[in-house]
Design a protein around this motif. Structure first.
Motif, short mmCIF file in Angstrom:
data_model
loop_
_atom_site.label_atom_id
_atom_site.label_comp_id
_atom_site.label_asym_id
_atom_site.label_seq_id
_atom_site.Cartn_x
_atom_site.Cartn_y
_atom_site.Cartn_z
N ASP A 148 1.59 4.97 -8.77
CA ASP A 148 2.85 5.34 -8.15
C ASP A 148 4.00 4.63 -8.86
OD1 ASP A 148 3.06 2.71 -7.17
OD2 ASP A 148 2.75 3.28 -5.07
N GLU A 149 5.20 4.80 -8.36
CA GLU A 149 6.38 4.23 -9.02
C GLU A 149 6.39 2.71 -9.02
OE1 GLU A 149 10.16 4.97 -6.81
OE2 GLU A 149 8.82 5.75 -5.28
N HIS A 150 5.59 2.09 -8.18
CA HIS A 150 5.52 0.63 -8.11
C HIS A 150 4.33 0.07 -8.88
CE1 HIS A 150 8.62 1.01 -5.11
NE2 HIS A 150 7.83 1.81 -4.41
N GLY A 151 3.54 0.95 -9.50
CA GLY A 151 2.38 0.51 -10.27
C GLY A 151 1.09 0.45 -9.49
N THR A 152 1.11 0.85 -8.23
CA THR A 152 -0.11 0.86 -7.41
C THR A 152 -0.99 2.03 -7.82
OG1 THR A 152 1.12 -0.11 -5.55
CG2 THR A 152 -0.99 0.96 -5.04
N GLN A 153 -2.27 1.75 -8.05
CA GLN A 153 -3.19 2.81 -8.45
C GLN A 153 -3.45 3.76 -7.30
OE1 GLN A 153 -6.55 1.70 -10.77
NE2 GLN A 153 -7.34 3.77 -10.83
N MET A 209 0.84 -1.19 0.00
CA MET A 209 0.00 0.00 0.00
C MET A 209 0.88 1.24 0.00
SD MET A 209 -3.43 0.74 1.22
CE MET A 209 -4.16 2.33 1.30
N THR A 210 0.52 2.21 -0.79
CA THR A 210 1.28 3.44 -0.91
C THR A 210 0.78 4.48 0.08
OG1 THR A 210 1.63 3.04 -3.25
CG2 THR A 210 1.86 5.29 -2.52
N ASP A 211 1.70 5.15 0.76
CA ASP A 211 1.31 6.23 1.66
C ASP A 211 0.89 7.42 0.82
OD1 ASP A 211 1.87 4.82 3.99
OD2 ASP A 211 3.98 5.42 3.98
N SER A 212 -0.19 8.06 1.23
CA SER A 212 -0.69 9.24 0.53
C SER A 212 0.17 10.45 0.87
CB SER A 212 -2.14 9.50 0.95
OG SER A 212 -2.67 10.58 0.25
N ILE A 213 0.33 11.32 -0.10
CA ILE A 213 1.10 12.56 0.07
C ILE A 213 0.14 13.71 -0.21
CG2 ILE A 213 3.02 13.94 -0.81
CD1 ILE A 213 4.14 11.24 -1.96
N HIS A 214 -0.09 14.57 0.77
CA HIS A 214 -0.95 15.73 0.53
C HIS A 214 -0.10 16.98 0.44
CE1 HIS A 214 -3.71 19.09 1.55
NE2 HIS A 214 -4.40 18.47 0.61
N LEU A 215 -0.33 17.78 -0.58
CA LEU A 215 0.33 19.07 -0.74
C LEU A 215 -0.78 20.08 -1.02
CD1 LEU A 215 3.16 20.33 -0.81
CD2 LEU A 215 3.20 19.93 -3.26
N PRO A 216 -1.03 21.03 -0.11
CA PRO A 216 -2.18 21.93 -0.26
C PRO A 216 -2.08 22.92 -1.42
CG PRO A 216 -0.92 22.49 1.70
CD PRO A 216 -0.32 21.25 1.15
N ALA A 217 -0.87 23.22 -1.88
CA ALA A 217 -0.73 24.15 -3.01
C ALA A 217 0.59 23.89 -3.72
CB ALA A 217 -0.79 25.59 -2.52
N PHE A 218 0.54 23.98 -5.05
CA PHE A 218 1.75 23.83 -5.85
C PHE A 218 1.56 24.50 -7.21
CE2 PHE A 218 -0.78 20.00 -6.45
CZ PHE A 218 -0.77 19.79 -7.83
N PHE A 219 2.65 24.61 -7.94
CA PHE A 219 2.66 25.24 -9.25
C PHE A 219 3.05 24.22 -10.31
CE2 PHE A 219 4.08 28.50 -6.18
CZ PHE A 219 3.02 29.38 -6.29
N VAL A 220 2.46 24.36 -11.49
CA VAL A 220 2.83 23.55 -12.64
C VAL A 220 3.23 24.52 -13.74
CG1 VAL A 220 2.03 21.92 -14.40
CG2 VAL A 220 1.20 21.72 -12.04
#
Length: 189
Positions: free
Chosen positions: A83-88, A1-12
């Motif tokens: 993710d990098e391991h293929g987990t949705q 299981m992949t740990d979730s990563i939350h980022l409240p604001a970012f730029f693209v």
């Protein structure tokens, strides 16, 4: 299981490249300035299925997540974010019928689902009539109960630049980044 990563604001930011779509994703500092690079994305060209890979940095030595179309040609294209391991991590798709007059996407993942639409119907119509690169495009993603899940706002710049805010903590940063890049790459801006 992949740990979730939350980022409240970012730029693209779209990066200049002659033969491919490239993007740089940077965290937003509390004062609104750009912080560290979170990922660098590159869209695969001439692929049978639409795919965008996100790397840890410009060296592109480590893929950290991606999104890929479920089918080769589909007007209601659906994209799995992995993710990098293929987990949705999540899923998004364009709603072709609703997008004829106002681009509409659906978003889902663990603990949330919602719909994103161009904020302005007038801008959406003008965008379909004339290719005006200076138009600011804004998407609001909301849950069925009306809560704001995330917002993607395009700034007036020569190269595409987006500010992404994600008040919904259940949305993994990688899904939010994939959707933000997807809005640009898939609408062929």
């Amino acid at each position: 299981m992949t740990d979730s990563i939350h980022l409240p604001a970012f730029f693209v930011k779209q990066k200049f490249a002659m033969t491919t779509n490239r993007y740089e994703i940077r965290e937003a500092q509390p004062d609104g300035v750009e912080g560290r690079v979170m990922a660098v994305a590159q869209q695969k060209r001439m692929a049978f299925k639409e795919e965008v890979t996100f790397y840890a940095d410009e060296s592109k030595s480590r893929a950290v997540f991606s999104f890929k179309a479920r089918q080769r040609v589909d007007l209601n294209a659906g994209y799995d974010v992995r993710d990098e391991h293929g987990t949705q991590l999540g899923f998004f798709r364009k709603d072709f019928g609703k997008s004829l007059l106002r681009s509409t996407f659906h978003l889902e993942g663990p603990g949330y689902e919602g719909t994103g639409r161009e904020r302005s119907q007038a801008v959406a119509i003008v965008r379909r009539i004339a290719d005006l690169p200076f138009l600011s495009i804004h998407f609001d993603f909301t849950a069925p109960d009306g809560r704001t899940l995330m917002q993607v706002e395009r700034q007036f710049k020569l190269r595409d630049r987006y500010t992404v805010t994600v008040p919904e903590q259940a949305i993994d940063f990688r899904v939010a980044a994939a959707v933000a890049v997807g809005l640009d790459a898939l609408m062929q801006r």
